[in-house]
Design an enzyme around this catalytic site. Structure first.
Site, PDB file in Angstrom:
ATOM      1  N   GLY A 254       0.829  -1.202   0.000  1.00  0.00           N
ATOM      2  CA  GLY A 254       0.000   0.000   0.000  1.00  0.00           C
ATOM      3  C   GLY A 254       0.861   1.249   0.000  1.00  0.00           C
ATOM      4  O   GLY A 254       2.095   1.173  -0.007  1.00  0.00           O
ATOM      5  N   LYS A 255       0.195   2.384   0.013  1.00  0.00           N
ATOM      6  CA  LYS A 255       0.872   3.679  -0.111  1.00  0.00           C
ATOM      7  C   LYS A 255       1.996   3.869   0.909  1.00  0.00           C
ATOM      8  O   LYS A 255       3.010   4.479   0.623  1.00  0.00           O
ATOM      9  CB  LYS A 255      -0.140   4.814   0.064  1.00  0.00           C
ATOM     10  CG  LYS A 255      -0.903   5.112  -1.193  1.00  0.00           C
ATOM     11  CD  LYS A 255      -1.329   6.580  -1.198  1.00  0.00           C
ATOM     12  CE  LYS A 255      -2.371   6.833  -2.269  1.00  0.00           C
ATOM     13  NZ  LYS A 255      -3.733   6.453  -1.850  1.00  0.00           N
ATOM     14  N   ARG A 256       1.777   3.347   2.131  1.00  0.00           N
ATOM     15  CA  ARG A 256       2.806   3.621   3.145  1.00  0.00           C
ATOM     16  C   ARG A 256       4.117   2.913   2.835  1.00  0.00           C
ATOM     17  O   ARG A 256       5.154   3.232   3.397  1.00  0.00           O
ATOM     18  CB  ARG A 256       2.279   3.293   4.537  1.00  0.00           C
ATOM     19  CG  ARG A 256       2.091   1.851   4.821  1.00  0.00           C
ATOM     20  CD  ARG A 256       0.981   1.631   5.841  1.00  0.00           C
ATOM     21  NE  ARG A 256       0.259   0.428   5.470  1.00  0.00           N
ATOM     22  CZ  ARG A 256       0.667  -0.783   5.767  1.00  0.00           C
ATOM     23  NH1 ARG A 256       1.765  -0.961   6.457  1.00  0.00           N
ATOM     24  NH2 ARG A 256      -0.012  -1.835   5.378  1.00  0.00           N
TER      25      ARG A 256
END
Ligand code: GLU
Length: 489
Positions: A254-256
């Site tokens: 994911g984005k993180r």
């Protein structure tokens, strides 16, 4: 057997890098077997929070850029078109009607309110949620009559209440599920549009798809689709579910973890072949420890048997390393051309460069390309070729440009280069530096002092090539300017 495989994106956003890996596997199986790679746009979910047609361009760009342009798709067409689901509505309606005629599907007239109350009651009782098959009791005549009166309805699959069904997955083996646990799912919505499950089955069948390759997160959908195939008495495709891509912490990517949109990787300056090579190794292995492989080698080695069940970890550092390897192996002229937009964006180069500027860039980029992991780093890596450095690295400055030693050394360097030929070749620069140390002195301090005076940095490309690329005039003005650094030290 030549495979017909499909990539079936829904336009819900810009494509995810893990999703493009599916397209890579599709493309590979098609190439490997002399088959066809098909892409189909699954655009029947028009919920405005999900339907984002503005991203269709990103899907197209990503496939083209990655070098996996489909053989048949909505852009160029093909024998099995249209390749956009919203243009195929009659096919789904026909399948729904056929299923009703066979007694394998039924109309459901339940209102939203009734369905919500049913779900609430199921949740309160702690029982599994699912349609209670209320309308399955209606006879065909009753249902026809209600429909004729204009009552809105959906069409649901009449899932067998007993027995078990088994399907075979190329990666996960035989999977058996109890039919009783499968919901009487909606096939056609009240507006006559298909749900994902009906759309995907009807299209894969009519498009002659032999292998469904998709992420393992679709596995919960497969029983529903298998039952639709069975109900329609259509042969099933081979099911190939591929493991998820995770971040280094083993959580869903994911984005993180970093960029996840494919177009971000394009913008950052990855090379298509590096990205292709990296993506294929996410969950597939050639059976040995090869990492860098050409496209031909990958096609040669590819087989479904090489796909692992274990989740693949998306290692950004490995991708950067791999891309650096591809940059070093690439034709320097090609890399120089690909770097130009980044130099322009950073304001280091004008939109319409003079011949002299173009030649300068062509000389500079090969010097810094070796150190690049992604092309967008080129601006920072080459900035001092274009702009006089505003300051010097403090440590290097203390070491090489301070005290009377530093001052004296710099003056000797300035005098020596003042007599240099113009243009300054790497060989001439080397001779000048070689001639600087007196008896008993070593060459290293002259090298380091020249480098920091000319670039403000303590590391960089080979010094002689660098000085030659900068040219005599720039070298001289920077060496003289470094006197200020000595004075301030
Ligand atoms: N439209 C689905 C998606 O967005 C396709 C899933 C499948 O491959 O069946 O990924």
């Amino acid at each position: 057997m030549s495979a017909r495989v499909r990539y079936a994106p829904s336009p819900t956003g810009s494509p995810h890098v893990g999703n493009l890996r599916t397209a890579v596997y599709d493309w590979l199986l098609a190439r490997k077997t002399g088959g066809a790679f098909v892409a189909r746009l699954e655009d029947t979910d028009r919920d405005p929070t999900r339907y984002k047609p503005e991203f269709i361009g990103d899907i197209e760009q990503s496939l083209d850029w990655l070098g996996v342009t489909p053989d048949e798709w909505w852009v160029t067409g093909g024998d099995y078109g249209p390749y956009v689901q919203s243009e195929r509505l009659p096919l789904y309606q026909e399948a729904g009607k056929r299923l009703m005629d066979m007694g394998m599907a039924y109309r459901c007239f339940c209102t939203e309110e009734r369905l919500a109350a049913m779900r609430e009651a199921q949740q309160a009782a702690g029982s599994p949620t699912g349609y209670d098959r209320h309308c399955r009791q209606l006879s065909r005549e009753e249902a026809d009559e209600k429909a004729a009166r204009g009552a809105p309805f959906t069409v649901r699959l009449a899932v067998p209440r007993e027995g078990a069904t088994t399907y075979s997955d190329a990666v996960y083996g035989d999977i058996t599920f109890g039919n009783r646990n499968v919901d009487d799912q909606v096939l056609l919505k009240s507006n006559g549009w298909p749900t994902y499950h009906l759309g995907v089955v009807v299209d894969d069948h009519h498009m002659g798809i032999t292998h469904v390759i998709r992420g393992e997160d679709w596995m919960p959908s497969t029983p529903k689709q298998v039952l639709i195939y069975d109900a329609l008495q259509w042969p099933q495709p081979a099911w190939v579910h591929i493991p998820l891509t995770l971040g280094k912490d083993r959580k869903k990517l994911g984005k993180r973890h970093g960029s996840t949109q494919f177009v971000d990787f394009i913008r950052q300056g990855y090379l298509p072949d590096a990205m292709f090579n990296f993506l294929v190794l996410l969950g597939w292995s050639p059976g040995d420890d090869r990492q860098i492989m050409s496209r031909d080698e990958i096609v040669e080695a590819f087989s479904l048997a090489g796909i692992s069940r274990n989740p693949a970890v998306f290692d950004y550092d490995k991708l950067r390393w791999m891309n650096g390897e591809y940059i070093r192996a690439a034709d320097p002229e090609r890399i120089a051309a690909l770097c130009l937009p980044y130099l322009r964006e950073a304001g280091l180069m004008s939109g319409s460069p003079t011949d002299e500027e173009t030649a300068y860039v062509a000389a500079v980029i090969p010097l810094v390309a070796d150190r690049l992991k992604v092309l967008s780093e080129v601006a920072d890596a080459s900035r001092y070729f274009f702009e006089d450095p505003a300051e010097a690295d403090p440590k290097g400055r203390r070491k090489w440009l301070s005290g009377s030693d530093g001052a004296a050394r710099l003056e000797r360097i300035i005098d020596a280069f003042a007599a240099a030929p113009d243009p300054l070749t790497p060989e001439a620069a080397e001779q000048i530096i070689d001639a600087l140390p007196a008896e008993g002195e070593s060459r290293a301090p002259f090298i380091h002092t020249t480098r920091i005076a000319a670039t403000g940095a303590t590391a960089g490309p080979g010094l002689f090539e660098l000085l030659s690329a900068l040219g005599k005039a720039r070298v001289m003005s920077r060496l003289r300017r470094a006197r200020e650094w000595v004075a301030e030290a």
